[in-house]
Design a protein around this motif. Structure first.
Motif, PDB file in Angstrom:
ATOM      1  N   THR A   1       4.380 -21.713   1.675  1.00 42.36           N
ATOM      2  CA  THR A   1       3.489 -23.505   2.024  1.00 42.36           C
ATOM      3  C   THR A   1       4.327 -23.782   0.638  1.00 42.36           C
ATOM      4  N   ILE A   2       4.912 -23.110  -0.093  1.00 40.44           N
ATOM      5  CA  ILE A   2       6.245 -23.464  -0.840  1.00 40.44           C
ATOM      6  C   ILE A   2       7.346 -24.073  -0.560  1.00 40.44           C
ATOM      7  N   LEU A   3       7.381 -24.253   0.766  1.00 40.75           N
ATOM      8  CA  LEU A   3       8.721 -24.612   1.441  1.00 40.75           C
ATOM      9  C   LEU A   3       8.401 -26.154   1.186  1.00 40.75           C
ATOM     10  N   ASP A   4       7.155 -26.692   1.290  1.00 39.84           N
ATOM     11  CA  ASP A   4       6.761 -28.014   1.987  1.00 39.84           C
ATOM     12  C   ASP A   4       7.002 -28.789   0.374  1.00 39.84           C
ATOM     13  N   SER A   5       7.298 -28.378  -0.426  1.00 38.68           N
ATOM     14  CA  SER A   5       7.630 -28.871  -1.805  1.00 38.68           C
ATOM     15  C   SER A   5       8.879 -29.256  -1.732  1.00 38.68           C
ATOM     16  N   ASP A   6       9.397 -30.235  -2.643  1.00 37.71           N
ATOM     17  CA  ASP A   6      10.713 -30.452  -2.464  1.00 37.71           C
ATOM     18  C   ASP A   6      10.745 -30.496  -3.890  1.00 37.71           C
ATOM     19  N   ASP A   7      10.879 -30.492  -5.480  1.00 33.81           N
ATOM     20  CA  ASP A   7      10.031 -29.889  -6.562  1.00 33.81           C
ATOM     21  C   ASP A   7       9.828 -28.917  -7.178  1.00 33.81           C
ATOM     22  N   GLY A   8       9.519 -28.445  -6.182  1.00 34.54           N
ATOM     23  CA  GLY A   8       8.655 -27.098  -6.760  1.00 34.54           C
ATOM     24  C   GLY A   8       9.841 -26.307  -7.018  1.00 34.54           C
TER      25      GLY A   8
END
Length: 339
Positions: free
Chosen positions: A38-45
């Protein structure tokens, strides 16, 4: 063990796309690397550098591809470089874009650092890789160089644009694979070198890019500086002061009290805190001024008096004197030496 810092999700996505294209089971790779898909759902992570290195190692083992890094360059996109990618898109020339790599590459990740040098009419871009696993390191270097070349060709809208030479510290991955590097990069490639370096003809720096937008570039750089300040692990105070100074200099202002006000402290408190860091406000002002001056001289057509005014000098002669003391050349000589 060396701290590998962090990497942006944007950079990580490039490897995920390459894994998917190779038919790898990305769910298994995520699990073994200790990463949540689910980290791929974040653009700024951002992800831990050790986990990123582990993911690349697992991908190498899964694909058994000795030129994996070379081929992952095909999956580069502007977003792969986070906000740096969009900054370079808005630059007017390739030289202007290249000049943005070193100051902002930390936003992409802590995988390595870039050193830019000029010698005998050539530009040398040397990349110092921080990743230390013997299997991963050469693949990461290949990825960085392949991505740079692919992305530069896209920016310049010229699929034939190529370096003059590429030097790689890695050993040649089998004689039969040497041609793969030369075909992709269209230049001689030397293995077993002392440094990982790309050399470019200086005239390539004048190549016009497809979507120049100086106002957007300034906005994006201001945003990037804010992001850098939040990532800086050395000293947040110095990063914040430099950022505030740069913002003021864009309006020709150099007031210490206004910098202190943006930090919510008094000018005297700012002086004391900087003293504790071993620097002075004047030193930081000089550093930021010099960096911005060199940028204006290299990447703009502004006259030297206009540059002096933008940097808050009341007289052009003061700018000349200060610049020469640092660079060893007058602003005019510095600009001429880069042509």
């Amino acid at each position: 063990m060396k701290n590998l810092g962090t990497a942006s999700i944007a950079a990580f996505r490039q490897y995920v796309r390459a894994a998917e294209s190779a038919g790898a089971d990305t769910t298994a790779l995520f699990t073994k690397a200790g990463l949540d898909p689910t980290i791929l759902d974040s653009d700024d992570g951002r992800i831990n550098g050790e986990q990123f290195q582990r993911f690349i190692l697992l991908l190498c083992e899964r694909t058994h591809n000795p030129t994996l890094g070379l081929e992952t360059g095909d999956f580069v996109q502007p977003g792969s470089y986070s906000v740096l990618g969009y900054i370079t898109m808005s630059c007017a020339t390739l030289g202007e874009a290249i000049a943005r790599i070193a100051p902002f590459e930390k936003l992409v990740g802590d995988m390595g650092t870039t050193e830019l040098a000029m010698s005998q009419g050539c530009i040398k871009l040397t990349w110092h890789c921080n990743y230390n696993h013997p299997t991963v390191r050469p693949q990461v270097v290949d990825n960085v160089f392949a991505s740079w070349i692919t992305y530069a060709r896209w920016l310049a809208d010229d699929t034939t644009a190529s370096p003059t030479r590429v030097y790689l510290k890695r050993e040649l991955p089998g004689p039969e694979l040497e041609q793969a590097y030369r075909q992709r990069w269209n230049c001689p490639v030397h293995f077993g070198a002392d440094k990982d370096t790309i050399t470019l003809k200086q005239e390539l720096l004048n190549t016009r890019l497809r979507q120049p937008d100086p106002l957007l570039r300034k906005t994006l750089e201001a945003h990037a500086l804010t992001q850098l300040a939040s990532l800086d692990t050395d000293t947040d105070l110095i990063s914040q002061v430099k950022h505030s100074i740069q913002q003021q200099l864009m309006h020709g202002i150099t007031r210490q009290d206004m910098v202190a006000e943006t930090l919510g402290i008094t000018s005297r408190t700012l002086q004391r805190k900087l003293s504790q860091e071993g620097v002075s406000y004047q030193k930081l002002l000089d550093d930021v001024r010099q960096k911005m001056a060199e940028d204006y001289l290299l990447n703009s057509d502004l006259g030297i008096p206009d540059i002096a005014l933008r940097l808050g000098y009341s007289e052009t002669t003061s700018f000349h004197r200060k610049f020469k003391a640092v660079a060893g050349k007058t602003p005019g000589e510095f600009r001429a030496s880069r042509e």
